[in-house]
Scaffold this motif. Structure first.
Motif, PDB file in Angstrom:
ATOM      1  N   MET A 189       0.843  -1.210   0.000  1.00 35.12           N
ATOM      2  CA  MET A 189       0.000   0.000   0.000  1.00 35.12           C
ATOM      3  C   MET A 189       0.871   1.250   0.000  1.00 35.12           C
ATOM      4  O   MET A 189       0.587   2.230  -0.678  1.00 35.12           O
ATOM      5  CB  MET A 189      -0.897   0.005   1.244  1.00 35.12           C
ATOM      6  N   GLN A 190       1.940   1.205   0.786  1.00 34.77           N
ATOM      7  CA  GLN A 190       2.820   2.381   0.875  1.00 34.77           C
ATOM      8  C   GLN A 190       3.510   2.668  -0.457  1.00 34.77           C
ATOM      9  O   GLN A 190       3.537   3.804  -0.908  1.00 34.77           O
ATOM     10  CB  GLN A 190       3.887   2.157   1.960  1.00 34.77           C
ATOM     11  N   SER A 226       1.344   4.095  -3.070  1.00 39.96           N
ATOM     12  CA  SER A 226       0.979   5.507  -2.896  1.00 39.96           C
ATOM     13  C   SER A 226       2.146   6.432  -3.258  1.00 39.96           C
ATOM     14  O   SER A 226       2.069   7.641  -3.057  1.00 39.96           O
ATOM     15  CB  SER A 226       0.539   5.760  -1.457  1.00 39.96           C
TER      16      SER A 226
END
Ligand code: M6R
Length: 615
Positions: free
Chosen positions: A137-138, A141
């Motif tokens: 997820m990091q 992003s």
């Protein structure tokens, strides 16, 4: 507990990682897996339940594209049974990030529930898989993998070493550690990671010791270390003083057997350089002032397994030579009994690996109570000595067999040295007495060698016991911990019911276990201590009268024992307090040979791992 490898550089990452896993397999062998970063936009993963050989077969049957960045893992299962889906590495939903992990993420259930509520599909039962999703997820992003790791580590509770790769950043490996081991291998244009240096010792002997709560980023060009908040941090560089040959079997069938035969050298090395020109004992890694040593009024030894038994032997030596009361406690029990500690209590933590979680938590508790902690450890750069006030390193070299052997003998040496040192500083023994004991210690490598020269007799005895279901061990005084250690060796590698007893305690219950032909191995004290010797003879007679088959380890020339011994193994004549250094050796040989005859994997016994980094 779990072995972790990482690589970035010009070589085939698969080869480097699989070779590294082979050297770390002793840390866990429930499953093995690798993740490689190549040309594609997904990380390629191969993993398989069971030993590394199963993974190697998968890789031979279905070769993967050559890659130059990769990570690998050999597992000792905690969350979820040892099957293919639970094997590491784990990936996020898009297979962009892969991660391997050693330790336990205590808040994983919450993290998992939050991920699943956000439609993430988790395919394993492990705590680790949540980290792969969080990292992915990091990076999705827009953060790089280093920042992603820093952020994710701040979300995690528990102990962990994490190593991750990102398919869209193919020349970078990022790792983090908290309460779990990780070292960096520094090469020329290539970098390595391992749970210990054995993972990369054939490529480089230059290593970096990472601190607590640090994130490290590896590229071909170098290494960057930060804390979890992204602030630059320092790592300590050191040179590994052993080479690849120390991590190989050298013609023996098992590492354990090789390590048993290395004991004369290991004991000699652990004694080297301990005397000043004036003959005084010096422990130069001991960072406690003489005043601090003089003020010690109690010693508490904490350790686990075999190291605990070394601590029990130490109690006899320290109390006798130093007249300081000693308690010996299992590290897993220590903090839960609310021990009475203060600045005048010296806590001695014994750990071959320097990573045992129970012992680490126990020393943290002791330091929080203002006690000084001295570590006895065989592993340079490991956590326990780093977190202690003082350290005596043993010089056994790498111990790879899961069953500790040379680790134990060198721990005994360190305990004797500590006892003599305290006696010297406190003045409880005269200088000439200390010098005499040191001379006796210096003669021990030859005595141990003479026991090893008689190995065939012990091997014959072991092979006669392949149908045995139960074995008892008896000892008295310093021989009692040896009996406990003999029983532990048999349990862990031969999977037999084995128990060690203090010989005097038999008649209070355990003698009911004696039945016809039950083998009882008896550690007979030297005759110098007549009372001890006589009492031991009585114990032996009692079990023999009830049908036991007695296998007695007694010093050469001890004729009194002959009528009561069905089998007699001669030990060299040595002082009673030093006898464990020779009397344990036949018990190690016995267990090794019996386990071999039973067809067991001596170096990788079932359910065990070499270093136990979870509580
Ligand atoms: O690395 P440590 O000395 O702290 O390990 C302690 C025990 O786990 C270890 O001695 C274990 O009992 C061995 N497998 C015994 O052979």
């Amino acid at each position: 507990m779990c072995g972790i490898v990482g690589y970035v550089g010009p070589r085939s990452a698969q080869d480097v990682v699989v070779d590294g896993l082979r050297r770390l397999e002793y840390r866990g062998y429930d499953s093995a897996g690798i993740a490689l970063v190549g040309e594609g936009d997904e990380v390629v993963v191969a993993k398989k339940a069971g030993k590394l050989a199963n993974l190697e077969k998968v890789l031979a049957d279905e070769p993967v594209e050559v890659a130059h960045t990769g990570i690998g893992h050999t597992r000792w299962a905690t969350h979820g049974p040892p099957n293919d889906p639970n094997a590491h590495p784990h990936r996020g939903c898009a297979s962009r990030v892969a991660v391997v992990h050693n330790g336990i993420i205590e808040n994983f259930a919450d993290l998992r529930a939050r991920l699943e509520a956000d439609d993430h599909v988790l395919v394993s039962e492990t705590d680790t898989e949540t980290v792969a999703h969080l990292l992915e997820m990091q990076v999705a992003s827009g953060e790089d993998l280093t920042v992603a790791m820093q952020r994710v580590c701040q979300m995690l509770d528990g102990a962990f070493t994490l190593v991750a790769v990102d398919a869209e950043d193919p020349d970078r490996v990022v790792a983090a550690r908290r309460n779990s081991p990780l070292v960096v291998g520094v090469g020329e244009g290539e970098m390595f990671l391992g749970s210990d240096v054995a993972a990369f010792i054939e490529h480089t002997r230059e290593a970096l010791e990472l601190g607590q709560d640090q994130v490290v980023t590896l590229t071909r060009e170098g290494v960057e270390v930060t804390d979890f908040a992204g602030r630059p941090a320092e790592a300590t560089r050191y040179h590994v003083d052993w080479d690849l040959s120390a991590a190989e079997k050298d013609g023996h069938d098992w590492f354990m057997r090789k390590e048993i035969f290395e004991q004369p050298r290991a004991v000699a090395d652990s004694l080297l350089g301990r005397r000043t020109r004036e003959g005084l004992l010096q422990l130069d890694e001991m960072r406690l002032s003489d005043d601090e040593v003089r003020s010690i009024d109690k010693i508490i030894i904490i350790a686990a397994g075999t190291s605990f038994y070394a601590g029990l032997v130490a109690k006899y030596a320290i109390e006798h030579w130093c007249r300081v009361p000693v308690e010996v406690e299992l590290s897993s029990e220590f903090r839960y009994r609310d021990p009475i500690l203060d600045y005048s209590t010296l806590v001695v933590a014994i750990s071959q690996s320097g990573e045992t979680a129970d012992t680490l938590q126990a020393i943290r508790h002791a330091r929080a109570q203002r006690s000084k902690v001295l570590a006895i450890c065989n592993t340079n750069g490991s956590t326990i000595p780093r977190e202690s006030d003082a350290v005596i390193y043993t010089h056994a070299g790498p111990e790879i067999g899961v069953a500790s052997t040379k680790g134990f003998l060198t721990q005994l040496v360190a305990c004797y040295l500590l006892a003599l040192y305290v006696a010297q500083v406190k003045g409880t023994r005269f200088g000439d007495e200390i010098a005499e004991i040191l001379q006796q210690l210096e003669a021990m490598p030859d005595h141990i060698q003479s026991v090893l020269d008689g190995a065939e007799q012990v091997y014959d005895l072991a092979r006669q016991h392949v149908d045995t279901k139960s074995v008892l061990f008896l000892g008295r005084h310093a021989g009692y911990p040896v009996a406990l250690e003999g029983a532990l060796k048999l349990k862990e590698i031969a999977y037999l019911h084995a128990e060690g007893f203090a010989a005097g305690e038999l008649k209070h219950g355990p003698i009911a276990l004696i039945e016809q032909d039950l083998p009882v191995l008896c550690v007979v004290p030297p005759r110098g201590r007549d009372q001890l010797h006589e009492k031991m003879l009585s114990g032996i007679q009692e079990v023999r009268a009830r049908g036991a088959r007695t296998i007695c380890l007694a010093e050469a020339g001890d004729e009194r024992i002959r009528p009561y011994a069905d089998e007699l193994v001669a030990l060299p004549q040595v002082p009673v307090l030093l006898q464990p250094l020779v009397s344990v050796v036949p018990l190690q040989l016995f267990a090794c040979e019996l386990a071999t005859a039973l067809g067991h994997d001596v170096d990788q016994p079932r359910n065990l791992a070499k270093s136990v980094t979870v509580e």
